[in-house]
Design an enzyme around this catalytic site. Structure first.
Site, PDB file in Angstrom:
ATOM      1  N   ASN A 204       0.248   4.794  -2.231  1.00 56.27           N
ATOM      2  CA  ASN A 204      -0.358   3.551  -0.993  1.00 56.27           C
ATOM      3  C   ASN A 204      -1.823   2.474  -1.717  1.00 56.27           C
ATOM      4  O   ASN A 204      -2.432   2.291  -1.077  1.00 56.27           O
ATOM      5  CB  ASN A 204      -0.778   5.369  -0.640  1.00 56.27           C
ATOM      6  CG  ASN A 204      -0.330   5.500   0.806  1.00 56.27           C
ATOM      7  OD1 ASN A 204       1.445   5.191   1.019  1.00 56.27           O
ATOM      8  ND2 ASN A 204      -0.425   7.270   1.017  1.00 56.27           N
TER       9      ASN A 204
ATOM     10  N   THR B 216      -1.302  14.701   1.436  1.00 50.28           N
ATOM     11  CA  THR B 216      -0.175  14.477   0.631  1.00 50.28           C
ATOM     12  C   THR B 216      -0.432  16.588   0.055  1.00 50.28           C
ATOM     13  O   THR B 216      -1.657  16.159  -0.967  1.00 50.28           O
ATOM     14  CB  THR B 216       0.315  13.187  -0.406  1.00 50.28           C
ATOM     15  OG1 THR B 216       0.479  12.371   0.619  1.00 50.28           O
ATOM     16  CG2 THR B 216       1.930  13.748  -0.901  1.00 50.28           C
TER      17      THR B 216
ATOM     18  N   LYS C  36      -2.707   7.655  -2.972  1.00 49.58           N
ATOM     19  CA  LYS C  36      -1.801   8.896  -3.781  1.00 49.58           C
ATOM     20  C   LYS C  36      -1.087   6.767  -3.695  1.00 49.58           C
ATOM     21  O   LYS C  36      -1.448   5.878  -3.744  1.00 49.58           O
ATOM     22  CB  LYS C  36      -0.927   8.832  -3.225  1.00 49.58           C
ATOM     23  CG  LYS C  36      -0.447   8.752  -1.663  1.00 49.58           C
ATOM     24  CD  LYS C  36       0.877   9.160  -1.968  1.00 49.58           C
ATOM     25  CE  LYS C  36       1.745   9.105  -0.211  1.00 49.58           C
ATOM     26  NZ  LYS C  36       2.482   9.961   0.633  1.00 49.58           N
TER      27      LYS C  36
ATOM     28  N   ASP D  95      -5.203   9.792   2.861  1.00 51.29           N
ATOM     29  CA  ASP D  95      -3.870   9.116   2.421  1.00 51.29           C
ATOM     30  C   ASP D  95      -4.069   8.905   1.193  1.00 51.29           C
ATOM     31  O   ASP D  95      -2.318   7.996   0.492  1.00 51.29           O
ATOM     32  CB  ASP D  95      -2.682   8.907   2.612  1.00 51.29           C
ATOM     33  CG  ASP D  95      -1.334   9.132   3.225  1.00 51.29           C
ATOM     34  OD1 ASP D  95      -1.811  10.809   1.864  1.00 51.29           O
ATOM     35  OD2 ASP D  95      -0.740   9.072   3.128  1.00 51.29           O
TER      36      ASP D  95
ATOM     37  N   ASP E  10      -1.318   1.623   4.006  1.00 52.19           N
ATOM     38  CA  ASP E  10      -0.664   2.507   5.179  1.00 52.19           C
ATOM     39  C   ASP E  10      -2.534   3.520   5.836  1.00 52.19           C
ATOM     40  O   ASP E  10      -2.791   4.735   4.860  1.00 52.19           O
ATOM     41  CB  ASP E  10       0.288   3.742   3.904  1.00 52.19           C
ATOM     42  CG  ASP E  10       0.519   4.563   5.169  1.00 52.19           C
ATOM     43  OD1 ASP E  10       0.665   5.053   6.253  1.00 52.19           O
ATOM     44  OD2 ASP E  10       1.912   5.531   4.669  1.00 52.19           O
TER      45      ASP E  10
END
Length: 278
Positions: free
Chosen positions: A95, A127, A92, A90, A108
């Site tokens: 985070n 995402t 991005k 994840d 996260d």
């Protein structure tokens, strides 16, 4: 959390993050529980998140020298996880937190997963504008999806938006763009050849062709022209000056975070449920 069947999900997040001890990953020190909540006691990173920082900059982007620093921090976090057979899934800007000194820390771990070498997992995770083609095709994925997302992150740092973003709320147009590949994307003129080559090498459609997923692993990324002259040891011992250092008045200064109203969604009291090992 119980009603939405998220118990195993949260335990997985806790078990991975509490075992991580890296300068580039937010520390999870301890967990607690009472009759309403589970609690994570975590390291505070008072500089806010990288996404918010980017939104305040002209063009929502940073110059290449700054992008190199932030990308290097992220690469160290990914290397730490992959060495321990964890995939992150994840990546991005939201985070990535900025600590008091200006260094980036990954947080996260809701999609993180322990995955043995040469194994694959089939959960749709991540995402939409950052997911790799093999996730969309549901062909199974491994740690190479983190290299794909790393390429997308570098593009976003340099351009101000991710390469496959669309306004389609169903995400189908975004997924179609991802499947057309990074070679279908026009890079702005200010993105250097070394950055372009790195991004395209990380975002190859076949996982086995992706930079980072070859014999020499992540070291192949570190030696790219984009990182030429970069002092990795200085980064690791955190003696390198970051592009942005938060101006904090103390250990409780939260000005780099949005203000939120108090959550009025109060869970019911549950004296009977306890989570062993939490």
């Amino acid at each position: 959390m119980v009603q939405q069947d998220q118990v195993e999900h949260v335990f997985n997040e806790k078990d991975i993050q509490i075992n991580c001890n890296s300068n580039f990953i937010v520390r999870l020190y301890k967990t607690f529980q009472d009759s309403k909540y589970l609690y994570f006691l975590m390291e505070s990173c008072l500089g806010g998140d990288l996404w918010t920082y980017l939104q305040k900059r002209k063009g929502r982007m940073v110059p290449e020298i700054h992008a190199r620093f932030y990308a290097a921090c992220v690469l160290e976090a990914i290397a730490y996880l992959h060495e321990r057979n964890y995939i992150y899934r994840d990546l991005k800007p939201e985070n990535l937190l900025i600590d008091a000194r200006g260094y980036i820390k990954l947080t996260d771990f809701g999609f993180a997963k322990s995955l043995k070498t040469a194994s694959k997992t089939y959960t749709f995770a991540g995402t939409p504008e950052y997911v790799a083609p093999e996730i969309i095709y549901n062909r199974g994925h491994d740690k190479s999806i983190d290299y794909w997302a790393f390429g997308i992150l570098i593009f976003e740092l340099l351009v101000g938006k991710s390469p496959f973003r669309t306004d389609d709320h169903t995400n189908m147009m975004t997924y179609n763009r991802i499947l057309r590949g990074i070679t279908s994307i026009t890079f702005p003129p200010h993105v250097t050849k070394s950055a372009t080559n790195l991004i395209k090498s990380l975002c190859r459609p076949l996982p086995t062709d992706r930079l980072g997923n070859q014999k020499n692993g992540i070291q192949d990324i570190r030696i790219q022209n984009f990182f030429q002259g970069f002092d990795w040891e200085k980064l690791r011992n955190q003696s390198m000056k970051p592009p942005f250092v938060p101006k904090l008045s103390g250990y409780t200064d939260t000005k780099y975070f949005e203000k939120f109203s108090e959550d009025d969604d109060i869970p019911p009291q549950d004296e009977t449920t306890t989570f062993e090992g939490f």
